[in-house]
Design a protein around this motif. Structure first.
Motif, PDB file in Angstrom:
ATOM      1  N   THR A 168       9.488  38.183 -42.632  1.00 54.45           N
ATOM      2  CA  THR A 168      10.233  36.953 -42.926  1.00 54.45           C
ATOM      3  C   THR A 168      10.348  36.018 -41.732  1.00 54.45           C
ATOM      4  OG1 THR A 168      11.536  38.165 -44.572  1.00 54.45           O
ATOM      5  CG2 THR A 168      12.436  36.062 -43.806  1.00 54.45           C
ATOM      6  N   LEU A 169      10.583  36.562 -40.532  1.00 56.12           N
ATOM      7  CA  LEU A 169      10.832  35.758 -39.342  1.00 56.12           C
ATOM      8  C   LEU A 169       9.627  35.786 -38.412  1.00 56.12           C
ATOM      9  CD1 LEU A 169      14.457  37.047 -38.638  1.00 56.12           C
ATOM     10  CD2 LEU A 169      13.770  35.089 -40.055  1.00 56.12           C
ATOM     11  N   CYS A 170       9.299  34.638 -37.820  1.00 59.97           N
ATOM     12  CA  CYS A 170       8.080  34.564 -37.006  1.00 59.97           C
ATOM     13  C   CYS A 170       8.350  34.339 -35.525  1.00 59.97           C
ATOM     14  CB  CYS A 170       7.170  33.454 -37.537  1.00 59.97           C
ATOM     15  SG  CYS A 170       7.861  31.787 -37.393  1.00 59.97           S
ATOM     16  N   ALA A 171       9.592  34.369 -35.097  1.00 58.88           N
ATOM     17  CA  ALA A 171       9.915  34.072 -33.700  1.00 58.88           C
ATOM     18  C   ALA A 171      11.286  34.652 -33.366  1.00 58.88           C
ATOM     19  CB  ALA A 171       9.891  32.566 -33.457  1.00 58.88           C
ATOM     20  N   GLY A 172      11.719  34.415 -32.114  1.00 59.92           N
ATOM     21  CA  GLY A 172      13.065  34.795 -31.690  1.00 59.92           C
ATOM     22  C   GLY A 172      13.180  36.160 -31.083  1.00 59.92           C
ATOM     23  N   ALA A 208       9.049  21.613 -36.166  1.00 59.89           N
ATOM     24  CA  ALA A 208       9.409  20.540 -37.101  1.00 59.89           C
ATOM     25  C   ALA A 208       8.734  20.677 -38.457  1.00 59.89           C
ATOM     26  CB  ALA A 208       9.067  19.183 -36.483  1.00 59.89           C
ATOM     27  N   ASP A 209       7.566  21.304 -38.521  1.00 56.24           N
ATOM     28  CA  ASP A 209       6.842  21.382 -39.786  1.00 56.24           C
ATOM     29  C   ASP A 209       6.640  22.821 -40.253  1.00 56.24           C
ATOM     30  OD1 ASP A 209       5.073  22.190 -37.880  1.00 56.24           O
ATOM     31  OD2 ASP A 209       3.535  20.693 -38.303  1.00 56.24           O
ATOM     32  N   ASN A 210       7.447  23.740 -39.756  1.00 56.22           N
ATOM     33  CA  ASN A 210       7.268  25.159 -40.074  1.00 56.22           C
ATOM     34  C   ASN A 210       8.585  25.729 -40.610  1.00 56.22           C
ATOM     35  OD1 ASN A 210       6.987  28.022 -39.952  1.00 56.22           O
ATOM     36  ND2 ASN A 210       5.385  27.806 -38.393  1.00 56.22           N
ATOM     37  N   LYS A 211       8.659  25.915 -41.917  1.00 55.23           N
ATOM     38  CA  LYS A 211       9.885  26.420 -42.526  1.00 55.23           C
ATOM     39  C   LYS A 211      10.245  27.810 -42.008  1.00 55.23           C
ATOM     40  CE  LYS A 211       9.272  23.867 -46.856  1.00 55.23           C
ATOM     41  NZ  LYS A 211       9.087  23.976 -48.324  1.00 55.23           N
ATOM     42  N   LYS A 212       9.249  28.637 -41.795  1.00 58.68           N
ATOM     43  CA  LYS A 212       9.499  29.991 -41.316  1.00 58.68           C
ATOM     44  C   LYS A 212      10.054  29.969 -39.893  1.00 58.68           C
ATOM     45  CE  LYS A 212       7.358  34.564 -41.611  1.00 58.68           C
ATOM     46  NZ  LYS A 212       6.108  35.306 -41.953  1.00 58.68           N
ATOM     47  N   MET A 213       9.552  29.039 -39.069  1.00 57.86           N
ATOM     48  CA  MET A 213      10.078  28.894 -37.715  1.00 57.86           C
ATOM     49  C   MET A 213      11.534  28.426 -37.744  1.00 57.86           C
ATOM     50  SD  MET A 213       9.902  28.957 -34.453  1.00 57.86           S
ATOM     51  CE  MET A 213       8.183  29.340 -34.207  1.00 57.86           C
ATOM     52  N   GLN A 214      11.846  27.504 -38.616  1.00 56.16           N
ATOM     53  CA  GLN A 214      13.221  27.016 -38.736  1.00 56.16           C
ATOM     54  C   GLN A 214      14.159  28.132 -39.179  1.00 56.16           C
ATOM     55  OE1 GLN A 214      12.600  23.795 -41.490  1.00 56.16           O
ATOM     56  NE2 GLN A 214      11.311  22.661 -40.048  1.00 56.16           N
ATOM     57  N   MET A 215      13.718  28.899 -40.144  1.00 58.76           N
ATOM     58  CA  MET A 215      14.518  30.035 -40.607  1.00 58.76           C
ATOM     59  C   MET A 215      14.695  31.061 -39.483  1.00 58.76           C
ATOM     60  SD  MET A 215      13.844  32.315 -44.003  1.00 58.76           S
ATOM     61  CE  MET A 215      14.884  33.730 -44.414  1.00 58.76           C
ATOM     62  N   SER A 216      13.647  31.265 -38.708  1.00 61.53           N
ATOM     63  CA  SER A 216      13.711  32.217 -37.599  1.00 61.53           C
ATOM     64  C   SER A 216      14.723  31.787 -36.548  1.00 61.53           C
ATOM     65  CB  SER A 216      12.326  32.367 -36.951  1.00 61.53           C
ATOM     66  OG  SER A 216      11.376  32.852 -37.871  1.00 61.53           O
ATOM     67  N   LYS A 217      14.775  30.475 -36.281  1.00 64.50           N
ATOM     68  CA  LYS A 217      15.722  30.006 -35.277  1.00 64.50           C
ATOM     69  C   LYS A 217      17.151  30.161 -35.760  1.00 64.50           C
ATOM     70  CE  LYS A 217      16.062  26.713 -31.589  1.00 64.50           C
ATOM     71  NZ  LYS A 217      15.350  25.632 -30.867  1.00 64.50           N
ATOM     72  N   GLY A 218      17.380  29.902 -37.040  1.00 68.67           N
ATOM     73  CA  GLY A 218      18.713  30.120 -37.580  1.00 68.67           C
ATOM     74  C   GLY A 218      19.128  31.578 -37.484  1.00 68.67           C
ATOM     75  N   ALA A 219      18.212  32.485 -37.813  1.00 67.36           N
ATOM     76  CA  ALA A 219      18.508  33.914 -37.732  1.00 67.36           C
ATOM     77  C   ALA A 219      18.740  34.343 -36.288  1.00 67.36           C
ATOM     78  CB  ALA A 219      17.367  34.715 -38.350  1.00 67.36           C
ATOM     79  N   THR A 220      17.958  33.773 -35.374  1.00 62.32           N
ATOM     80  CA  THR A 220      18.144  34.095 -33.956  1.00 62.32           C
ATOM     81  C   THR A 220      19.504  33.614 -33.469  1.00 62.32           C
ATOM     82  OG1 THR A 220      15.757  33.912 -33.583  1.00 62.32           O
ATOM     83  CG2 THR A 220      17.176  33.837 -31.647  1.00 62.32           C
ATOM     84  N   PHE A 221      19.887  32.395 -33.838  1.00 61.99           N
ATOM     85  CA  PHE A 221      21.220  31.902 -33.498  1.00 61.99           C
ATOM     86  C   PHE A 221      22.296  32.863 -34.023  1.00 61.99           C
ATOM     87  CE2 PHE A 221      20.135  27.070 -33.236  1.00 61.99           C
ATOM     88  CZ  PHE A 221      19.746  27.231 -31.920  1.00 61.99           C
ATOM     89  N   LEU A 263      19.923  36.939 -42.080  1.00 64.85           N
ATOM     90  CA  LEU A 263      20.270  37.964 -41.099  1.00 64.85           C
ATOM     91  C   LEU A 263      21.587  38.630 -41.443  1.00 64.85           C
ATOM     92  CD1 LEU A 263      19.200  39.154 -38.384  1.00 64.85           C
ATOM     93  CD2 LEU A 263      20.974  37.784 -37.299  1.00 64.85           C
ATOM     94  N   LYS A 264      22.544  37.870 -41.961  1.00 66.90           N
ATOM     95  CA  LYS A 264      23.842  38.447 -42.319  1.00 66.90           C
ATOM     96  C   LYS A 264      23.668  39.513 -43.396  1.00 66.90           C
ATOM     97  CE  LYS A 264      28.587  37.199 -43.505  1.00 66.90           C
ATOM     98  NZ  LYS A 264      28.789  38.288 -44.487  1.00 66.90           N
TER      99      LYS A 264
END
Length: 267
Positions: A168-172, A208-221, A263-264
């Protein structure tokens, strides 16, 4: 101090590994960990890599960069471990900078350094002085895997929910890893010396154009700061992209909050 450079790659990426290798150096070894999803990739291992006595190759089936990092850590034997990828480039003076930093900071278990592009351009804005990693993080520094080095005794694994190739997550995974290290009592330091060059086009540059990256940053936060703070930071992040890059903040915020909630549920 001996050094193991842990190079993680997958499938045809193994063909890039010879370009990572420096001429043999005393006390420096390369631990190459190759994941594969197709057995045909195993036939593409470069012979000029295999004939090197300072190179050890380990293969396993599957995908997931954090999983491969953990596999590589199992084979590390040196005093100092350097995290690497198949597009990194090293020079002998970089190795001496790593050794000198650990010699000058014997209490450090982990030292994060700086990285440059192939052309010598800084990969990001770095603090300009040596400081505790936690202080550098407060000033806006986020680690990239190729900047991370550690002593062999650091007994922490990468969280396999994060990182390229994860479901699901591609970074962080780097910031999560360092938080886990600090939570386990290890001493982490930031040093502004450059120890590696790499491609400038990193995973984070496509935010900016990667939904999976955006989701990953939220999960990392959420992992780093908890859910309420993560929501606040997600709002700030989406507004930053609107104000500085002209992006629509709504889908960015939606995907970041989706990552927080993901993540929760799985935390």
């Amino acid at each position: 101090m001996t050094i193991d450079i842990l190079i993680c790659t997958i499938n045809e990426g193994i063909q890039k590994v010879p370009f990572v290798l420096m001429p043999p150096m005393e006390g420096v070894r390369y631990v190459v960990c190759m994941q594969y999803t197709d057995e045909a990739a195993l036939e593409k291992v470069p012979m000029k890599m295999m004939i090197r006595k300072d190179v050890k190759l380990y293969v396993h089936e599957g995908c997931g960069l954090s999983k491969n990092r953990n596999f590589a850590l199992e084979w590390a034997e040196a005093d100092i471990i350097v995290i690497a990828d198949d597009d990194n480039r090293y020079q002998p003076e970089y190795i001496e900078r790593i050794r000198n930093a650990y010699a000058a900071n014997p209490d450090a278990d982990i030292i994060c350094f700086a990285a440059e592009s192939y052309e010598g351009k800084p990969m990001k804005v770095y603090p300009q002085a040596k400081m505790p990693y936690t202080e550098a993080f407060k000033r806006g520094y986020y680690p990239t895997s190729m900047e991370i080095t550690m002593k062999k005794g650091v007994d922490v694994k990468f969280d396999e929910r994060f990182g390229l190739g994860s479901e699901t997550l591609c970074a962080g995974e780097e910031a999560v890893f360092l938080k886990d290290c600090i939570d386990n009592g290890y001493n982490a330091l930031f040093c502004p010396d450059v120890i590696v060059r790499s491609e400038f086009d990193t995973t984070g540059s496509h935010f900016a154009d990667n939904k999976k990256m955006q989701m990953s940053k939220g999960a990392t936060f959420a992992y780093l700061f908890g859910k309420p703070n993560a929501i606040y930071r997600s709002v700030k992040e989406s507004l930053w992209w609107m104000l500085h890059k002209g992006c629509n903040p709504t889908p960015i915020l939606y995907n970041m909050v989706k990552g927080v909630k993901w993540l929760k549920v799985r935390g």
